[in-house]
Design a protein around this motif. Structure first.
Motif, PDB file in Angstrom:
ATOM      1  N   PRO A   1     -34.501  42.482-101.765  1.00  0.00           N
ATOM      2  CA  PRO A   1     -34.968  41.262-102.450  1.00  0.00           C
ATOM      3  C   PRO A   1     -36.321  41.017-101.802  1.00  0.00           C
ATOM      4  CG  PRO A   1     -32.748  40.788-101.417  1.00  0.00           C
ATOM      5  CD  PRO A   1     -33.370  42.175-101.055  1.00  0.00           C
ATOM      6  N   PRO A   2     -37.030  39.995-102.606  1.00  0.00           N
ATOM      7  CA  PRO A   2     -38.371  39.748-102.234  1.00  0.00           C
ATOM      8  C   PRO A   2     -38.643  39.419-100.682  1.00  0.00           C
ATOM      9  CG  PRO A   2     -38.034  39.201-104.410  1.00  0.00           C
ATOM     10  CD  PRO A   2     -36.750  39.432-103.796  1.00  0.00           C
ATOM     11  N   LEU A   3     -38.074  38.347-100.343  1.00  0.00           N
ATOM     12  CA  LEU A   3     -38.294  37.905 -99.140  1.00  0.00           C
ATOM     13  C   LEU A   3     -37.553  38.884 -97.974  1.00  0.00           C
ATOM     14  CD1 LEU A   3     -37.345  34.326 -99.740  1.00  0.00           C
ATOM     15  CD2 LEU A   3     -39.421  35.160 -99.525  1.00  0.00           C
ATOM     16  N   VAL A   4     -36.741  39.496 -98.078  1.00  0.00           N
ATOM     17  CA  VAL A   4     -36.162  40.641 -97.252  1.00  0.00           C
ATOM     18  C   VAL A   4     -37.131  41.659 -96.969  1.00  0.00           C
ATOM     19  CG1 VAL A   4     -34.379  42.281 -96.652  1.00  0.00           C
ATOM     20  CG2 VAL A   4     -33.482  39.952 -97.674  1.00  0.00           C
ATOM     21  N   GLY A   5     -37.531  42.250 -98.101  1.00  0.00           N
ATOM     22  CA  GLY A   5     -38.543  43.453 -98.020  1.00  0.00           C
ATOM     23  C   GLY A   5     -39.836  42.904 -97.487  1.00  0.00           C
ATOM     24  N   GLN A   6     -40.467  41.623 -97.617  1.00  0.00           N
ATOM     25  CA  GLN A   6     -41.324  41.208 -97.084  1.00  0.00           C
ATOM     26  C   GLN A   6     -41.389  41.162 -95.349  1.00  0.00           C
ATOM     27  OE1 GLN A   6     -44.584  40.364 -98.770  1.00  0.00           O
ATOM     28  NE2 GLN A   6     -45.495  40.487 -96.833  1.00  0.00           N
TER      29      GLN A   6
ATOM     30  N   GLN B   1     -46.617  33.887 -94.647  1.00  0.00           N
ATOM     31  CA  GLN B   1     -46.562  34.769 -95.756  1.00  0.00           C
ATOM     32  C   GLN B   1     -45.419  34.640 -96.802  1.00  0.00           C
ATOM     33  OE1 GLN B   1     -47.523  38.317 -92.715  1.00  0.00           O
ATOM     34  NE2 GLN B   1     -47.388  39.220 -94.633  1.00  0.00           N
ATOM     35  N   LEU B   2     -44.346  34.465 -96.025  1.00  0.00           N
ATOM     36  CA  LEU B   2     -42.843  34.261 -96.967  1.00  0.00           C
ATOM     37  C   LEU B   2     -43.258  33.066 -97.817  1.00  0.00           C
ATOM     38  CD1 LEU B   2     -40.274  35.106 -94.343  1.00  0.00           C
ATOM     39  CD2 LEU B   2     -41.130  36.364 -96.231  1.00  0.00           C
ATOM     40  N   LEU B   3     -43.960  31.937 -96.987  1.00  0.00           N
ATOM     41  CA  LEU B   3     -44.045  30.568 -97.848  1.00  0.00           C
ATOM     42  C   LEU B   3     -44.731  31.067 -99.269  1.00  0.00           C
ATOM     43  CD1 LEU B   3     -43.787  27.555 -98.304  1.00  0.00           C
ATOM     44  CD2 LEU B   3     -45.770  27.421 -96.912  1.00  0.00           C
ATOM     45  N   CYS B   4     -45.709  31.844 -98.965  1.00  0.00           N
ATOM     46  CA  CYS B   4     -46.642  32.309-100.198  1.00  0.00           C
ATOM     47  C   CYS B   4     -45.947  32.987-101.427  1.00  0.00           C
ATOM     48  CB  CYS B   4     -47.888  33.031 -99.678  1.00  0.00           C
ATOM     49  SG  CYS B   4     -49.060  32.249 -98.684  1.00  0.00           S
ATOM     50  N   VAL B   5     -44.808  34.091-100.840  1.00  0.00           N
ATOM     51  CA  VAL B   5     -43.859  34.535-101.669  1.00  0.00           C
ATOM     52  C   VAL B   5     -43.154  33.676-102.240  1.00  0.00           C
ATOM     53  CG1 VAL B   5     -42.416  36.467-101.952  1.00  0.00           C
ATOM     54  CG2 VAL B   5     -44.444  36.983-100.410  1.00  0.00           C
ATOM     55  N   TRP B   6     -42.779  32.768-101.565  1.00  0.00           N
ATOM     56  CA  TRP B   6     -41.574  32.043-102.191  1.00  0.00           C
ATOM     57  C   TRP B   6     -42.289  30.878-103.257  1.00  0.00           C
ATOM     58  CZ3 TRP B   6     -41.191  26.513-101.997  1.00  0.00           C
ATOM     59  CH2 TRP B   6     -40.025  25.996-102.338  1.00  0.00           C
ATOM     60  N   VAL B   7     -43.181  30.453-102.809  1.00  0.00           N
ATOM     61  CA  VAL B   7     -44.127  29.793-104.054  1.00  0.00           C
ATOM     62  C   VAL B   7     -44.514  30.547-105.292  1.00  0.00           C
ATOM     63  CG1 VAL B   7     -46.407  28.567-104.280  1.00  0.00           C
ATOM     64  CG2 VAL B   7     -45.026  27.979-102.360  1.00  0.00           C
ATOM     65  N   ALA B   8     -44.885  31.751-104.966  1.00  0.00           N
ATOM     66  CA  ALA B   8     -45.309  32.461-106.273  1.00  0.00           C
ATOM     67  C   ALA B   8     -43.974  32.589-106.902  1.00  0.00           C
ATOM     68  CB  ALA B   8     -45.882  33.898-105.685  1.00  0.00           C
ATOM     69  N   VAL B   9     -42.956  33.199-106.422  1.00  0.00           N
ATOM     70  CA  VAL B   9     -41.686  33.543-106.963  1.00  0.00           C
ATOM     71  C   VAL B   9     -40.736  32.623-107.549  1.00  0.00           C
ATOM     72  CG1 VAL B   9     -39.457  35.018-106.886  1.00  0.00           C
ATOM     73  CG2 VAL B   9     -41.689  36.050-105.895  1.00  0.00           C
ATOM     74  N   TYR B  10     -40.545  31.629-106.697  1.00  0.00           N
ATOM     75  CA  TYR B  10     -39.652  30.764-107.113  1.00  0.00           C
ATOM     76  C   TYR B  10     -39.944  29.303-107.472  1.00  0.00           C
ATOM     77  CZ  TYR B  10     -36.685  33.999-104.733  1.00  0.00           C
ATOM     78  OH  TYR B  10     -36.070  35.196-104.203  1.00  0.00           O
TER      79      TYR B  10
ATOM     80  N   ILE C   1     -49.144  40.439-104.186  1.00  0.00           N
ATOM     81  CA  ILE C   1     -50.560  39.377-104.260  1.00  0.00           C
ATOM     82  C   ILE C   1     -50.208  38.349-103.393  1.00  0.00           C
ATOM     83  CG2 ILE C   1     -51.993  37.886-105.571  1.00  0.00           C
ATOM     84  CD1 ILE C   1     -51.766  39.997-107.887  1.00  0.00           C
ATOM     85  N   ALA C   2     -49.197  37.640-103.625  1.00  0.00           N
ATOM     86  CA  ALA C   2     -48.672  36.491-102.889  1.00  0.00           C
ATOM     87  C   ALA C   2     -48.461  36.854-101.393  1.00  0.00           C
ATOM     88  CB  ALA C   2     -47.317  35.739-103.540  1.00  0.00           C
ATOM     89  N   GLY C   3     -47.653  37.895-101.210  1.00  0.00           N
ATOM     90  CA  GLY C   3     -47.529  38.060 -99.757  1.00  0.00           C
ATOM     91  C   GLY C   3     -48.572  38.874 -98.925  1.00  0.00           C
ATOM     92  N   ASN C   4     -49.069  39.697 -99.588  1.00  0.00           N
ATOM     93  CA  ASN C   4     -49.920  40.941 -99.149  1.00  0.00           C
ATOM     94  C   ASN C   4     -51.286  40.374 -99.041  1.00  0.00           C
ATOM     95  OD1 ASN C   4     -47.675  42.401 -98.190  1.00  0.00           O
ATOM     96  ND2 ASN C   4     -47.627  43.542 -99.993  1.00  0.00           N
ATOM     97  N   VAL C   5     -51.805  39.677 -99.871  1.00  0.00           N
ATOM     98  CA  VAL C   5     -53.218  39.366-100.128  1.00  0.00           C
ATOM     99  C   VAL C   5     -53.294  37.953 -99.695  1.00  0.00           C
ATOM    100  CG1 VAL C   5     -55.041  38.863-101.579  1.00  0.00           C
ATOM    101  CG2 VAL C   5     -53.555  41.130-101.925  1.00  0.00           C
TER     102      VAL C   5
END
Length: 162
Positions: free
Chosen positions: A46-51, A97-106, A118-122
């Motif tokens: 899943p996105p958060l686990v991989g990140q 980083q996870l917060l950025c992914v969470w905001v982008a995805v969820y 882009i959300a997590g790695n940039v």
């Protein structure tokens, strides 16, 4: 031209430290992006686990590089203390980083690997990097003396060697 030379002389220690920080960070970033994408693509994480897993691997690489190269001239306060604080500060960076992914995805509803990259790695890595540099200098690898004194001591040591 004199102003540029004077500024360089005044801040050479910081410029060199930032260059080392960026070099170690670049290597850790490549590890993080490669590992994160491998976890997503190969293991279908899943996105958060991989990140999260990719970030943990990059933190290990970063600790070794920063302790032994970037901040090697700073006070040594003990491996246990430094590693504990380093991993705590990186935990905060990873949460950024996870917060950025969470905001982008969820929250924003972006889908797909490009959006999570882009959300997590940039964005996430960029914001996390600012926090990490500040916290490493402040708490993890503190200066034995003020920055000017450290710079003067390095200059004196280089003069004696040269």
């Amino acid at each position: 031209m004199r102003l540029a030379t004077a500024l360089y002389r005044r801040f050479a220690w910081l410029i060199h430290e930032l260059a080392r920080f960026a070099s170690v960070g670049a290597v850790a970033y490549v590890v993080q992006v490669a590992a994160t994408n491998a976890f997503w693509a190969v293991l279908d994480a899943p996105p958060l686990v991989g990140q999260g897993l990719g970030t943990v691997l990059s933190v290990i690489v970063a600790f070794l590089g920063h302790r032994h190269w970037t901040f090697h001239q700073r006070a040594r306060t003990g491996l246990h203390r430094e590693s504990t604080l380093f991993f705590i500060m990186n935990g905060v960076g990873m949460l950024i980083q996870l917060l950025c992914v969470w905001v982008a995805v969820y929250v924003l509803g972006f889908e797909g690997q490009l959006a999570t990259n882009i959300a997590g790695n940039v964005v996430g890595v960029g914001l996390g990097t600012l926090f990490r540099y500040w916290s490493y200098r402040r708490w993890v690898f503190p200066a034995a003396e003020g920055p000017e004194e450290n710079a003067k001591n390095r200059e004196k040591a280089e003069t004696r060697r040269g």
